[in-house]
Design a protein around this motif. Structure first.
Motif, PDB file in Angstrom:
ATOM      1  N   VAL A   1       0.809  -1.242  -0.064  1.00  0.00           N
ATOM      2  CA  VAL A   1      -0.007   0.133  -0.080  1.00  0.00           C
ATOM      3  C   VAL A   1       0.906   1.309   0.151  1.00  0.00           C
ATOM      4  O   VAL A   1       0.476   2.439  -0.627  1.00  0.00           O
ATOM      5  CB  VAL A   1      -0.846   0.065   1.171  1.00  0.00           C
ATOM      6  N   ASP A   2       2.065   1.362   0.655  1.00  0.00           N
ATOM      7  CA  ASP A   2       2.807   2.447   0.897  1.00  0.00           C
ATOM      8  C   ASP A   2       3.292   2.702  -0.624  1.00  0.00           C
ATOM      9  O   ASP A   2       3.287   4.040  -0.974  1.00  0.00           O
ATOM     10  CB  ASP A   2       3.850   2.169   1.676  1.00  0.00           C
ATOM     11  N   GLU A   3       3.796   1.886  -1.256  1.00  0.00           N
ATOM     12  CA  GLU A   3       4.339   1.888  -2.749  1.00  0.00           C
ATOM     13  C   GLU A   3       3.221   2.545  -3.511  1.00  0.00           C
ATOM     14  O   GLU A   3       3.520   3.576  -4.485  1.00  0.00           O
ATOM     15  CB  GLU A   3       4.810   0.675  -3.259  1.00  0.00           C
ATOM     16  N   LEU A   4       2.102   2.014  -3.804  1.00  0.00           N
ATOM     17  CA  LEU A   4       1.069   2.514  -4.394  1.00  0.00           C
ATOM     18  C   LEU A   4       0.501   3.908  -4.040  1.00  0.00           C
ATOM     19  O   LEU A   4       0.280   4.877  -4.799  1.00  0.00           O
ATOM     20  CB  LEU A   4      -0.155   1.495  -4.313  1.00  0.00           C
ATOM     21  N   LEU A   5       0.554   4.203  -2.729  1.00  0.00           N
ATOM     22  CA  LEU A   5       0.098   5.313  -2.374  1.00  0.00           C
ATOM     23  C   LEU A   5       1.286   6.508  -2.770  1.00  0.00           C
ATOM     24  O   LEU A   5       0.866   7.568  -3.192  1.00  0.00           O
ATOM     25  CB  LEU A   5       0.029   5.511  -0.708  1.00  0.00           C
ATOM     26  N   ASP A   6       2.452   6.378  -2.630  1.00  0.00           N
ATOM     27  CA  ASP A   6       3.500   7.133  -3.091  1.00  0.00           C
ATOM     28  C   ASP A   6       3.214   7.402  -4.747  1.00  0.00           C
ATOM     29  O   ASP A   6       3.344   8.379  -5.139  1.00  0.00           O
ATOM     30  CB  ASP A   6       4.857   6.538  -2.843  1.00  0.00           C
ATOM     31  N   ALA A   7       3.033   6.428  -5.500  1.00  0.00           N
ATOM     32  CA  ALA A   7       2.744   6.474  -6.753  1.00  0.00           C
ATOM     33  C   ALA A   7       1.461   7.545  -6.936  1.00  0.00           C
ATOM     34  O   ALA A   7       1.616   8.356  -7.768  1.00  0.00           O
ATOM     35  CB  ALA A   7       2.678   5.294  -7.435  1.00  0.00           C
ATOM     36  N   ALA A   8       0.565   7.161  -6.183  1.00  0.00           N
ATOM     37  CA  ALA A   8      -0.773   7.916  -6.613  1.00  0.00           C
ATOM     38  C   ALA A   8      -0.357   9.428  -5.874  1.00  0.00           C
ATOM     39  O   ALA A   8      -0.783  10.447  -6.838  1.00  0.00           O
ATOM     40  CB  ALA A   8      -2.089   7.388  -5.609  1.00  0.00           C
ATOM     41  N   VAL A   9       0.260   9.835  -5.082  1.00  0.00           N
ATOM     42  CA  VAL A   9       0.614  11.029  -4.571  1.00  0.00           C
ATOM     43  C   VAL A   9       1.294  11.797  -5.548  1.00  0.00           C
ATOM     44  O   VAL A   9       0.929  13.046  -5.891  1.00  0.00           O
ATOM     45  CB  VAL A   9       1.150  11.117  -3.124  1.00  0.00           C
ATOM     46  N   ARG A  10       2.449  11.205  -6.169  1.00  0.00           N
ATOM     47  CA  ARG A  10       3.205  11.623  -7.139  1.00  0.00           C
ATOM     48  C   ARG A  10       2.296  12.102  -8.330  1.00  0.00           C
ATOM     49  O   ARG A  10       2.586  13.248  -8.926  1.00  0.00           O
ATOM     50  CB  ARG A  10       4.412  10.796  -7.540  1.00  0.00           C
TER      51      ARG A  10
END
Length: 694
Positions: free
Chosen positions: A23-32
């Motif tokens: 989830v952290d990797e996906l969230l970082d990609a979404a925020v970027r």
């Protein structure tokens, strides 16, 4: 127009959770991808939602303004949907919020996650059938309403023009969705060209079912990874037993603080002479004329009995009124029993019967429910009955459930994992009060009146036959409320009066607004108070003062945001519906603690019922209602990390009454003062800084 991408249905293959990024990797990609900023609270929320999905444990998340809670739940929800090849349902408070998720958030988010998830998640929106134009109803619609005799000629002329416009729009719209019609039409006009679920004749009978806008929209939800709906539709699915939502193993309820009120509204029945007359008129073409005339006569009889009935709660029906309600019930039942089955190849007859059936069933069910309720001892009642009469509502008897927790428990928490989130859930420092209203049950050994710091907690209510496992967590807010906002309580003022604003309150408002240079949102407990304050202060201050009712609320908010000197006064919808970041809003004034009126039929009945069971009715009903509204209202002040300002509560009881600590513990953690000089000095500094920046 519907601008959603035309996405294929999801493939049938299932990717394991281990095959996907966390989830952290996906969230970082979404925020970027969304040009956002990583927020600790958002990441904590996303991980907590993912953990709840894995453990099949219900989760309550308080996420303060600015947390970015939409991404906090959408990212783990989409990951789960793709990994499990399952459908997730997200319910929002309003159709406007639905449209925001569908039109703004999800297109960008799914595009950002596609490379990491291996495919682009499919999403769809689900609204009630009444939100879509019905082609068959349109083909049968006249330019006047069924209840035409109830309206004046000028209104009917306008209605005719609107219906003709809807005929033209039907030839060009691709969605038939009322939200895509600009400018809109009145509710009365829309009712002429739409049907509810209980009025639809169904795709097997309808001659234009292949082009049915509602069916086409529903078809898009089949196989979707994520379906966005609203609390009203969720409530209809739960209360009325319609299977409206697709099968799903995860439900996310956003703006969960509004859920109980929305479900209560759907579960409220209304019996009025107008509803009875309309039911009789709809039944006339398909039912024996003597029976429909008898039903129409009962409408007159009920109106006659209600003419001398004072508004308010009715613990007992006077014999004449009970007789009138029984006559309505019996006449509606006679019509229902006499409704003939239509020919299988006659959609016009089927439609007429379906419309008649819907109206008759509603009248019969409500009358029967009222009579059954008042026949029971007070201690055994599950409903409350009252008579309502007012400028904005049809006079009639109303009946609503005393509680909806059992309904919600069965519908929301027994067959799926449910996540409930909002900026305002921990009231008085505890999640217990909201959890009880939803049917989750309270946390054990915790007093909801104590203003403790909310912490992550796990509960298994011992008094329930089937214990529910749930956690609650407060992920905080990126705003530094104590450094950015002041909570000023005017303890030197007298307690508020029952009716009009005290002159000292108007003086206090004038001094605060003058110090702020306008820039004020005034939140009032009644329309009368808002109008009174606006009229008085327009004479005393050089700043423009808008008042709810002068124009549409949306237009007023736009005007308020566009001119920093402007003030906006209003009531309930402004407490929760204003999002104006920047220097246009630096002062929020609350005239009084927003308790429900002492004579409010539903609130007073709920307080009494809780007290009869040994609970604290005032705390669980009146104080909870006030705490929710105060938290939402004061939350209008800080809408970005750069905002600063003052919340001024003119009601001294927030500081002096015993329940004041509970209410204050429900608010964002602003720095507090009771000194008017401190509040005004802070506002003057902000005004000067904003003027220099301009």
């Amino acid at each position: 127009m519907d601008n959603r991408p035309n996405l294929p249905h999801r493939p049938g293959t299932v990717r394991g959770v281990s095959d996907l990024p966390d989830v952290d990797e996906l969230l970082d990609a979404a925020v970027r991808a969304l040009n956002g900023t990583r927020r600790d609270g958002q990441a904590t929320m996303a991980r907590s939602v993912a953990a709840a999905i894995d453990s099949r444990e219900h989760l309550v998340v308080q996420a303060g303004t600015g947390t970015g809670k939409s991404l906090g739940y959408l990212v783990p929800a989409l990951r789960h949907a793709v990994a499990a090849n399952a459908t997730v349902v997200v319910s929002t408070a309003t159709i406007a919020l639905q449209n925001q998720l569908i039109g703004r958030d999800l297109p960008r988010l799914t595009e950002a996650l596609e490379p990491l998830l291996g495919r682009r998640p499919v999403y769809a929106i689900l609204k009630g059938r009444r939100n879509y134009l019905c082609r068959y109803r349109l083909s049968q619609a006249a330019t006047g309403p069924e209840e035409a005799e109830l309206f004046d000629p000028h209104l009917l002329s306008s209605l005719g023009r609107q219906v003709r416009r809807l005929h033209e729009w039907a030839e060009e719209t691709l969605t038939g969705d009322r939200d895509d019609l600009t400018p809109g039409v009145s509710d009365l006009a829309w009712r002429q060209v739409s049907v509810g679920a209980n009025e639809c004749i169904g795709p097997q009978m309808c001659p234009v079912s292949d082009d049915c806008f509602a069916e086409l929209a529903r078809a898009e939800t089949i196989g979707a990874d994520l379906v966005v709906t609203n609390h009203a539709l969720l409530a209809i699915d739960a209360v009325q037993g319609y299977r409206l939502l697709p099968d799903h193993d995860l439900l996310i309820v956003d703006e969960a603080h509004e859920l109980v009120d929305r479900v209560t509204s759907v579960a409220t029945g209304v019996l009025s002479d107008r509803s009875i007359s309309l039911a009789a008129k709809r039944a006339a073409p398909v039912c024996d004329v003597e029976l429909t005339e008898r039903l129409a006569e009962t409408a007159d009889g009920l109106a006659l009995m209600l003419a001398d009935t004072p508004p308010g709660r009715l613990d007992h029906l006077p014999d004449p009124l009970a007789t009138a309600v029984a006559a309505v019930r019996d006449a509606a039942h006679a019509c229902l029993s006499a409704l003939p089955e239509p020919p299988r190849d006659d959609p016009h007859a089927a439609s007429a019967r379906r419309l008649a059936l819907a109206g008759l069933e509603e009248v019969h069910r409500t009358a029967e429910r009222i009579l059954l309720c008042v026949q029971q001892p007070l201690r055994d009642r599950q409903d409350v009955v009252w008579f309502a009469r007012g400028a904005r509502q049809t006079p009639g008897l109303r009946i609503a459930p005393l509680a909806v927790n059992r309904t919600l428990r069965q519908a929301l928490f027994t067959e799926r994992t449910t996540v409930l989130t909002s900026a305002t859930l921990a009231l008085g420092g505890s999640f217990d009060l909201m959890a009880r209203q939803w049917g989750l049950g309270p946390l054990p050994d915790h007093d909801p009146a104590e203003a403790a710091e909310p912490a992550e907690t796990t509960a298994t209510p011992s008094a329930e036959p089937s214990p529910l496992r749930w956690r609650a967590i407060d992920v905080g807010s990126p705003f530094n409320h104590a450094r950015s906002g002041i909570l000023y309580i005017a303890t030197h003022l007298p307690p508020p009066g029952r009716e009009s604003l005290h002159p000292e309150y108007l003086d206090e408002m004038a001094e605060l607004i003058d110090a702020a240079g306008g820039r004020t949102l005034g939140l009032f407990s009644s329309t009368r108070a808002a109008v009174h304050a606006a009229e008085e202060l327009r004479e005393r201050l050089p700043y423009p003062i808008l008042c709810q009712g002068d124009d549409s609320t949306g237009h007023l908010v736009q005007q308020f945001a566009a001119d920093e000197a402007t003030c906006l006064f209003g009531t309930l919808s402004l407490w929760q519906g204003v999002d104006v970041p920047g220097p246009a809003l630096q002062l929020v004034i609350v005239d009084r603690i927003p308790f429900p009126r002492p004579d409010d039929p539903l609130a007073s009945a709920r307080q009494r019922a809780i007290g009869a069971q040994g609970g604290n009715g005032f705390l669980e009903v009146a104080a909870t209602h006030a705490a929710l509204l105060l938290a939402q209202g004061t939350g209008r002040l800080l809408r970005s990390v750069h905002d600063k300002g003052v919340v001024a509560v003119l009601d001294p009881r927030l500081a002096t009454a015993r329940y004041g600590a509970f209410l204050r513990a429900s608010l964002p953690p602003y720095w507090g003062t009771t000194d008017p000089q401190v509040a005004r000095a802070a506002l003057r500094r902000l005004h000067e800084a904003a003027s220099r920046a301009a």
